[in-house]
Design a protein around this motif. Structure first.
Motif, PDB file in Angstrom:
ATOM      1  N   ARG A  98       0.765  -1.402   0.573  1.00 37.63           N
ATOM      2  CA  ARG A  98      -0.204   0.063   0.025  1.00 37.63           C
ATOM      3  C   ARG A  98       0.756   1.223  -0.111  1.00 37.63           C
ATOM      4  O   ARG A  98       0.454   2.256  -0.942  1.00 37.63           O
ATOM      5  CB  ARG A  98      -0.655  -0.152   1.213  1.00 37.63           C
ATOM      6  CG  ARG A  98      -1.630  -1.109   0.782  1.00 37.63           C
ATOM      7  CD  ARG A  98      -3.394  -0.917   2.333  1.00 37.63           C
ATOM      8  NE  ARG A  98      -4.277  -1.744   1.914  1.00 37.63           N
ATOM      9  CZ  ARG A  98      -4.402  -2.737   2.727  1.00 37.63           C
ATOM     10  NH1 ARG A  98      -3.956  -2.787   4.121  1.00 37.63           N
ATOM     11  NH2 ARG A  98      -5.565  -3.259   2.473  1.00 37.63           N
ATOM     12  N   LYS A  99       2.202   1.389   0.483  1.00 41.37           N
ATOM     13  CA  LYS A  99       2.823   2.286   0.657  1.00 41.37           C
ATOM     14  C   LYS A  99       3.733   2.581   0.100  1.00 41.37           C
ATOM     15  O   LYS A  99       4.270   3.729  -0.901  1.00 41.37           O
ATOM     16  CB  LYS A  99       3.441   2.520   2.008  1.00 41.37           C
ATOM     17  CG  LYS A  99       2.603   2.735   3.443  1.00 41.37           C
ATOM     18  CD  LYS A  99       3.560   2.856   4.816  1.00 41.37           C
ATOM     19  CE  LYS A  99       3.079   2.979   5.902  1.00 41.37           C
ATOM     20  NZ  LYS A  99       3.914   3.000   7.190  1.00 41.37           N
ATOM     21  N   GLU A 100       4.537   1.381  -0.902  1.00 39.21           N
ATOM     22  CA  GLU A 100       5.421   1.733  -2.082  1.00 39.21           C
ATOM     23  C   GLU A 100       4.841   1.235  -2.900  1.00 39.21           C
ATOM     24  O   GLU A 100       6.287   1.163  -4.171  1.00 39.21           O
ATOM     25  CB  GLU A 100       7.022   0.798  -1.130  1.00 39.21           C
ATOM     26  CG  GLU A 100       7.393   1.333  -0.090  1.00 39.21           C
ATOM     27  CD  GLU A 100       7.959   1.597   0.316  1.00 39.21           C
ATOM     28  OE1 GLU A 100       9.585   1.343  -0.556  1.00 39.21           O
ATOM     29  OE2 GLU A 100       8.520   0.905   1.536  1.00 39.21           O
ATOM     30  N   GLY A 101       3.606  -0.104  -2.711  1.00 46.92           N
ATOM     31  CA  GLY A 101       3.607  -0.052  -4.740  1.00 46.92           C
ATOM     32  C   GLY A 101       2.856   1.043  -5.224  1.00 46.92           C
ATOM     33  O   GLY A 101       2.191   2.331  -4.829  1.00 46.92           O
ATOM     34  N   GLU A 102       3.160   0.811  -6.777  1.00 48.46           N
ATOM     35  CA  GLU A 102       2.168   1.703  -7.957  1.00 48.46           C
ATOM     36  C   GLU A 102       0.560   0.906  -8.094  1.00 48.46           C
ATOM     37  O   GLU A 102       0.754  -0.064  -8.304  1.00 48.46           O
ATOM     38  CB  GLU A 102       3.059   1.329  -9.146  1.00 48.46           C
ATOM     39  CG  GLU A 102       2.857   1.932 -10.570  1.00 48.46           C
ATOM     40  CD  GLU A 102       3.643   1.630 -11.848  1.00 48.46           C
ATOM     41  OE1 GLU A 102       3.648   1.747 -12.141  1.00 48.46           O
ATOM     42  OE2 GLU A 102       4.600   0.366 -11.755  1.00 48.46           O
ATOM     43  N   ALA A 103      -0.132   1.444  -8.281  1.00 47.15           N
ATOM     44  CA  ALA A 103      -1.279   1.087  -8.590  1.00 47.15           C
ATOM     45  C   ALA A 103      -1.735   1.190  -9.957  1.00 47.15           C
ATOM     46  O   ALA A 103      -0.962   1.861 -11.207  1.00 47.15           O
ATOM     47  CB  ALA A 103      -2.352   2.350  -7.461  1.00 47.15           C
ATOM     48  N   VAL A 104      -2.071  -0.201 -10.232  1.00 47.71           N
ATOM     49  CA  VAL A 104      -1.944  -0.604 -11.600  1.00 47.71           C
ATOM     50  C   VAL A 104      -3.503  -1.060 -12.006  1.00 47.71           C
ATOM     51  O   VAL A 104      -3.746  -2.223 -11.133  1.00 47.71           O
ATOM     52  CB  VAL A 104      -1.120  -1.222 -12.536  1.00 47.71           C
ATOM     53  CG1 VAL A 104      -0.664  -1.824 -13.279  1.00 47.71           C
ATOM     54  CG2 VAL A 104       0.907  -0.785 -12.026  1.00 47.71           C
ATOM     55  N   ALA A 105      -4.340  -0.724 -12.803  1.00 49.53           N
ATOM     56  CA  ALA A 105      -5.211  -1.750 -13.288  1.00 49.53           C
ATOM     57  C   ALA A 105      -4.964  -2.245 -14.534  1.00 49.53           C
ATOM     58  O   ALA A 105      -4.062  -2.644 -15.513  1.00 49.53           O
ATOM     59  CB  ALA A 105      -6.322  -0.394 -13.680  1.00 49.53           C
TER      60      ALA A 105
END
Length: 194
Positions: free
Chosen positions: A22-29
Motif C-alpha cells: 500500500r505504501k510503496e506499491g504502484e497502483a496499476v489497473a
C-alpha cells in the motif's frame, strides 16, 4: 467491488506485507486478459490484488495446450514468487480474469523490504513455507482427491468462479476434461434435487 470469493485464513500474518504494498506499491489497473507476467520473460512484479482476480497459465510440453495452475483473488497476493525477486524468467503466464487493480512492487523493492530487520526476514521465510505448503496440498489433491472432491473444494473456496471462467478453464485447473467436469456438475445438480 462486490466480494465474489470466500476469504481463507492461511495462518500467516501478512499485514506488514500488505501495508508495504500500500505504501510503496504502484497502483496499476489491468483489463481482462492483460498479463502481469509472461512465461519466459524476466519476472518483475509482486502485487496485492485490491480488485479482481488473476489466473496462472502454463503450457504443456508435448501438446502446448494451456493449463490453469493457480488463481489469485481480491485480498490476496499475485506474482511468480520467487522468480521476481531475482528477475529470473517467469515460469507462468499471470493474466487478469476480469478488470483488476493491484498495488505492485519490484523484486528490488521486496528484497530491500525483507532485509530491513529480523522480523521481515522471518516473514520472507514464512511466505516461502506457506507457498510450499500450498503447492504440496495441491499436489496431494491432484493425486489423492477425486475430481468431484477437487471441484467441491474449488467451489467452496471461490463460489463465484463459475461466472468468470469458461468451463474448460475450470476443467484445466482440476486436471480433467471439460466432458468430465460437465458430468460432475450434472451429478452434483441431480443429487441436490433429490
Amino acid at each position: 467491488m462486490e466480494q465474489r470469493f470466500k476469504k481463507t485464513d492461511n495462518g500467516i500474518d501478512l499485514r506488514a506485507l500488505r501495508e508495504f504494498c500500500r505504501k510503496e506499491g504502484e497502483a496499476v489497473a489491468y483489463r481482462k486478459c492483460d498479463q502481469l507476467e509472461r512465461e519466459g520473460d524476466p519476472a518483475r512484479w509482486f502485487a496485492y490484488v485490491t480488485e479482481g482476480c488473476f489466473k496462472y497459465i502454463n503450457h504443456g510440453v508435448s501438446n502446448d495446450l494451456p493449463h490453469i495452475t493457480w488463481f489469485s483473488f481480491e485480498g490476496e497476493f499475485v506474482g511468480d514468487y520467487p522468480m521476481f525477486l531475482y528477475g529470473r524468467p517467469a515460469q507462468t503466464i499471470i493474466e487478469a480474469m476480469l478488470p483488476s487493480r493491484v498495488l505492485r512492487v519490484t523484486g528490488e523493492q521486496m528484497k530491500e523490504f525483507f532485509s530491513r530487520d529480523l522480523e521481515h526476514m522471518e516473514l520472507r521465510a514464512n511466505i516461502g513455507e506457506h507457498i510450499l505448503c500450498q503447492f504440496r496440498s495441491r499436489y496431494i489433491d491432484l493425486h489423492c482427491a477425486t475430481a468431484s472432491e477437487r471441484y467441491v473444494q474449488l467451489m467452496q473456496r471461490c463460489p463465484g468462479i463459475v461466472n468468470l471462467l469458461d468451463l474448460q478453464d475450470i476443467a484445466s485447473f482440476l486436471n480433467i476434461s471439460p466432458q468430465m467436469l460437465s458430468k460432475i456438475r450434472k451429478n452434483i445438480s441431480f443429487g441436490a434435487q433429490k
